[in-house]
Design a protein around this motif. Structure first.
Motif, PDB file in Angstrom:
ATOM      1  N   ARG A   1      -2.750  -6.638   5.564  1.00 61.10           N
ATOM      2  CA  ARG A   1      -3.508  -5.793   4.893  1.00 61.10           C
ATOM      3  C   ARG A   1      -2.545  -4.696   3.872  1.00 61.10           C
ATOM      4  O   ARG A   1      -3.101  -4.747   2.799  1.00 61.10           O
ATOM      5  N   TYR A   2      -1.903  -4.168   4.534  1.00 65.46           N
ATOM      6  CA  TYR A   2      -0.962  -3.005   3.806  1.00 65.46           C
ATOM      7  C   TYR A   2       0.404  -3.663   3.031  1.00 65.46           C
ATOM      8  O   TYR A   2       0.889  -2.790   2.023  1.00 65.46           O
ATOM      9  N   VAL A   3       0.980  -4.641   3.552  1.00 69.34           N
ATOM     10  CA  VAL A   3       2.170  -5.029   2.917  1.00 69.34           C
ATOM     11  C   VAL A   3       1.976  -6.542   2.181  1.00 69.34           C
ATOM     12  O   VAL A   3       2.817  -6.801   1.253  1.00 69.34           O
ATOM     13  N   GLY A   4       1.096  -7.259   2.383  1.00 73.48           N
ATOM     14  CA  GLY A   4       0.937  -8.552   1.899  1.00 73.48           C
ATOM     15  C   GLY A   4       1.877  -9.701   2.272  1.00 73.48           C
ATOM     16  O   GLY A   4       1.695 -10.644   1.646  1.00 73.48           O
ATOM     17  N   HIS A   5       2.446  -9.550   3.401  1.00 77.32           N
ATOM     18  CA  HIS A   5       3.507 -10.560   3.908  1.00 77.32           C
ATOM     19  C   HIS A   5       3.403 -10.488   5.474  1.00 77.32           C
ATOM     20  O   HIS A   5       3.252  -9.509   6.044  1.00 77.32           O
TER      21      HIS A   5
ATOM     22  N   ALA B   1       0.852  -1.171  -0.039  1.00 79.08           N
ATOM     23  CA  ALA B   1       0.148  -0.096  -0.098  1.00 79.08           C
ATOM     24  C   ALA B   1       0.997   0.919  -0.128  1.00 79.08           C
ATOM     25  O   ALA B   1       2.092   1.316   0.420  1.00 79.08           O
ATOM     26  N   ARG B   2       0.204   2.290  -0.529  1.00 80.45           N
ATOM     27  CA  ARG B   2       1.130   3.580  -0.813  1.00 80.45           C
ATOM     28  C   ARG B   2       0.188   4.629  -0.298  1.00 80.45           C
ATOM     29  O   ARG B   2      -1.030   4.865  -0.588  1.00 80.45           O
ATOM     30  N   THR B   3       0.808   5.892   0.149  1.00 81.48           N
ATOM     31  CA  THR B   3       0.146   7.166   0.629  1.00 81.48           C
ATOM     32  C   THR B   3       0.091   8.138  -0.786  1.00 81.48           C
ATOM     33  O   THR B   3      -0.543   8.887  -0.780  1.00 81.48           O
ATOM     34  N   CYS B   4       1.191   8.028  -1.680  1.00 80.30           N
ATOM     35  CA  CYS B   4       1.474   8.870  -2.575  1.00 80.30           C
ATOM     36  C   CYS B   4       1.362   8.303  -3.896  1.00 80.30           C
ATOM     37  O   CYS B   4       1.443   7.107  -4.031  1.00 80.30           O
ATOM     38  N   SER B   5       1.124   9.117  -5.242  1.00 78.84           N
ATOM     39  CA  SER B   5       1.122   8.858  -6.326  1.00 78.84           C
ATOM     40  C   SER B   5       2.317   8.726  -6.850  1.00 78.84           C
ATOM     41  O   SER B   5       3.681   9.348  -6.240  1.00 78.84           O
ATOM     42  N   HIS B   6       2.707   7.738  -7.929  1.00 76.21           N
ATOM     43  CA  HIS B   6       3.882   7.411  -8.388  1.00 76.21           C
ATOM     44  C   HIS B   6       3.623   7.730 -10.008  1.00 76.21           C
ATOM     45  O   HIS B   6       2.542   7.569 -10.627  1.00 76.21           O
TER      46      HIS B   6
ATOM     47  N   ALA C   1      -5.613   7.069   7.580  1.00 75.43           N
ATOM     48  CA  ALA C   1      -5.095   5.928   6.547  1.00 75.43           C
ATOM     49  C   ALA C   1      -3.825   6.134   6.084  1.00 75.43           C
ATOM     50  O   ALA C   1      -3.013   5.228   6.106  1.00 75.43           O
ATOM     51  N   VAL C   2      -3.392   7.658   6.164  1.00 73.68           N
ATOM     52  CA  VAL C   2      -1.866   7.648   5.694  1.00 73.68           C
ATOM     53  C   VAL C   2      -0.963   7.381   6.720  1.00 73.68           C
ATOM     54  O   VAL C   2       0.139   6.839   6.540  1.00 73.68           O
ATOM     55  N   THR C   3      -1.418   7.492   8.146  1.00 73.90           N
ATOM     56  CA  THR C   3      -0.638   7.036   9.264  1.00 73.90           C
ATOM     57  C   THR C   3      -0.448   5.550   9.267  1.00 73.90           C
ATOM     58  O   THR C   3       0.577   4.938   9.542  1.00 73.90           O
ATOM     59  N   GLN C   4      -1.576   4.927   8.999  1.00 78.64           N
ATOM     60  CA  GLN C   4      -1.435   3.598   9.261  1.00 78.64           C
ATOM     61  C   GLN C   4      -0.707   2.802   7.905  1.00 78.64           C
ATOM     62  O   GLN C   4      -0.055   2.028   8.173  1.00 78.64           O
ATOM     63  N   ILE C   5      -0.779   3.356   6.801  1.00 77.02           N
ATOM     64  CA  ILE C   5      -0.205   2.845   5.599  1.00 77.02           C
ATOM     65  C   ILE C   5       1.482   3.087   5.874  1.00 77.02           C
ATOM     66  O   ILE C   5       2.143   2.100   5.650  1.00 77.02           O
ATOM     67  N   ASP C   6       1.770   4.385   6.035  1.00 82.07           N
ATOM     68  CA  ASP C   6       3.195   4.786   6.374  1.00 82.07           C
ATOM     69  C   ASP C   6       3.622   4.044   7.359  1.00 82.07           C
ATOM     70  O   ASP C   6       4.917   3.437   7.379  1.00 82.07           O
TER      71      ASP C   6
ATOM     72  N   GLY D   1       6.363  11.953  10.917  1.00 83.97           N
ATOM     73  CA  GLY D   1       5.033  12.444  10.217  1.00 83.97           C
ATOM     74  C   GLY D   1       4.490  11.554   9.448  1.00 83.97           C
ATOM     75  O   GLY D   1       5.178  10.959   8.387  1.00 83.97           O
ATOM     76  N   PRO D   2       3.015  11.565   8.918  1.00 80.37           N
ATOM     77  CA  PRO D   2       2.575  10.762   8.032  1.00 80.37           C
ATOM     78  C   PRO D   2       3.023  11.482   6.359  1.00 80.37           C
ATOM     79  O   PRO D   2       2.999  12.452   6.513  1.00 80.37           O
TER      80      PRO D   2
END
Length: 230
Positions: A201-205, A33-38, A160-165, A227-228
């Motif tokens: 959920r966020y990393v898959g492993h 999972a990612r918080t930012c666009s690429h 969500a940003v905090t949890q993913i990061d 910070g997030p």
């Protein structure tokens, strides 16, 4: 896949990481999972493919073509890519047109494709054309208004940003060899079960898979600051 990456500071913090890698054989990898666009460029069999990949709220499995070179530009949290704001890219990828001469079409204009070494020049040109801007995510508004504005800009809630990061940081720490107990204490998870749920959920492993000698093929993991989105 081995990732090479570097930090960068462009304009008002529009981009915070540039990475590259290559593949040998056709395969799949886990995309955390990612918080930012690429912005992702793929060169394979003499072709250039370009896409914008938005924030991702869960880990997914992504196909990897053989004999391909990848370049990724990770935009900072709050960067707006016109005409593709992060909220419109949530959990999806949008292909960008590429001309016969290998130039990328963004905002109705074609641009010279960046390389790992000259991403800064590419980003500055988009910024000068008004296609890249940084929106403020400060607390100058009431809480409810701030949360709506935050979601409109990033596509995600602050929580969500905090949890993913945090999950990405945990995965990086585990791959670096830290024990799960140290990760729980450092990142303030409640316990092992709380950490395990976030990783699934966020990393898959699992933590064991991340620490194994034969590690799973994964997208680039990055450490975060206090910070997030950092």
């Amino acid at each position: 896949m081995r990732f090479e990456h570097r930090n960068t500071e462009i304009g008002a913090g529009l981009v915070d990481r540039v990475w590259r890698t290559r593949s040998d054989a056709e395969d799949t990898m886990t995309s955390a999972a990612r918080t930012c666009s690429h912005l992702i460029l793929v060169r394979t069999r003499g072709r250039l493919l370009a896409s914008l990949r938005g924030p991702e709220t869960r880990a997914t499995t992504t196909p990897v073509p053989p004999d391909a070179e990848f370049l990724g530009v990770r935009f900072a949290l709050g960067t707006v890519i016109r005409p593709h704001p992060a909220a419109s890219l949530l959990d999806r990828s949008v292909p960008l047109p590429v001309t016969d001469s290998g130039r990328i079409v963004i905002g109705g204009e074609d641009w010279e494709a960046p390389t790992y070494e000259n991403v800064e020049r590419f980003v500055r040109r988009l910024q000068d054309a008004g296609l890249l801007t940084r929106s403020r995510l400060g607390e100058e508004h009431a809480r409810r208004t701030l949360q709506r504005r935050y979601r409109a800009i990033t596509g995600l809630s602050p929580t969500a940003v905090t949890q993913i990061d945090r999950a990405n940081a945990a995965a990086t720490m585990l791959r670096d060899g830290l024990d799960w107990r140290a990760v729980v204490a450092t990142l303030r998870y409640f316990d092992q079960a709380h950490l395990a749920h976030a990783l699934r959920r966020y990393v898959g492993h699992t933590a064991r898979e991340l620490q194994a000698g034969d590690r799973p093929s994964m997208s680039f993991l990055y450490k975060t600051g206090p910070g997030p989105g950092s």
